[in-house]
Design an enzyme around this catalytic site. Sequence first.
Site, mmCIF file in Angstrom:
data_model
loop_
_atom_site.group_PDB
_atom_site.id
_atom_site.type_symbol
_atom_site.label_atom_id
_atom_site.label_comp_id
_atom_site.label_asym_id
_atom_site.label_seq_id
_atom_site.Cartn_x
_atom_site.Cartn_y
_atom_site.Cartn_z
ATOM 1 N N PRO A 1 11.150 56.950 -37.859
ATOM 2 C CA PRO A 1 10.728 55.757 -37.119
ATOM 3 C C PRO A 1 10.267 55.985 -35.682
ATOM 4 O O PRO A 1 10.912 55.562 -34.719
ATOM 5 C CB PRO A 1 11.973 54.876 -37.172
ATOM 6 C CG PRO A 1 13.104 55.855 -37.179
ATOM 7 C CD PRO A 1 12.615 57.013 -38.019
ATOM 8 N N CYS A 2 9.106 56.599 -35.529
ATOM 9 C CA CYS A 2 8.562 56.792 -34.184
ATOM 10 C C CYS A 2 8.192 55.466 -33.531
ATOM 11 O O CYS A 2 8.056 55.394 -32.301
ATOM 12 C CB CYS A 2 7.364 57.738 -34.225
ATOM 13 S SG CYS A 2 6.072 57.275 -35.396
#
EC number: 2.1.1.63
Length: 206
Positions: A164-165
């Site tokens: 989850p950047c």
Amino acid sequence: MPTHTRPPVAVQDALPLAVTASEPEEVAAVEFAAPEAGPTRYTLLPSPIGEILLTGDGAALTGLYMRPEAGWERTAADWRRDDGAFAETKRQLAAYFAGELREFSVPLAPSGTPFQLRVWRTLTTIPYGRTTSYGEIAARLGRPTASRAVGMANGRNPISIIVPCHRVIGANGALTGYGGGLPRKERLLRLERSTARTAAPGSATG
């Protein structure tokens, strides 16, 4: 294997957001596999944020890309479309977009430098519905002055959403550049925050 880069984007404070710490909901880091040799398998998946390209090595997911990310069109002659190989990934993504899944459990095998892999593993410890900053990630890696390097590694994350950047924002709470575009980043964060207020933690089942 394809990689994507983050185009220059002006800092925008679209929500605005607060940088939230990762406790008390600490999440264990995901262990990555080494990509297996052989032709890349891929499939295309419609989603609420547009068409998604999934790539894999037959055993693990190696990429998740959204238009207009660089890397989307870098398919090679030996790539093989294999929709069935991504059935579980598609199921989990559908549950995620429906607000029914918080933690993915598909095997992952991203390709990157040792530092990039460390950053990406750290991204997987950011809890659902939370955000953090590049500086905080750098500090957790024992390199407090490496915020810029962390940002560059974050921008080259090949497995968007699942790694989850999008949960990394500016220290002042501003949304920053995102390979899939800032509107998608905002939408993902809003989905997670609205769901986190009403649902209990846990993965989707069945």
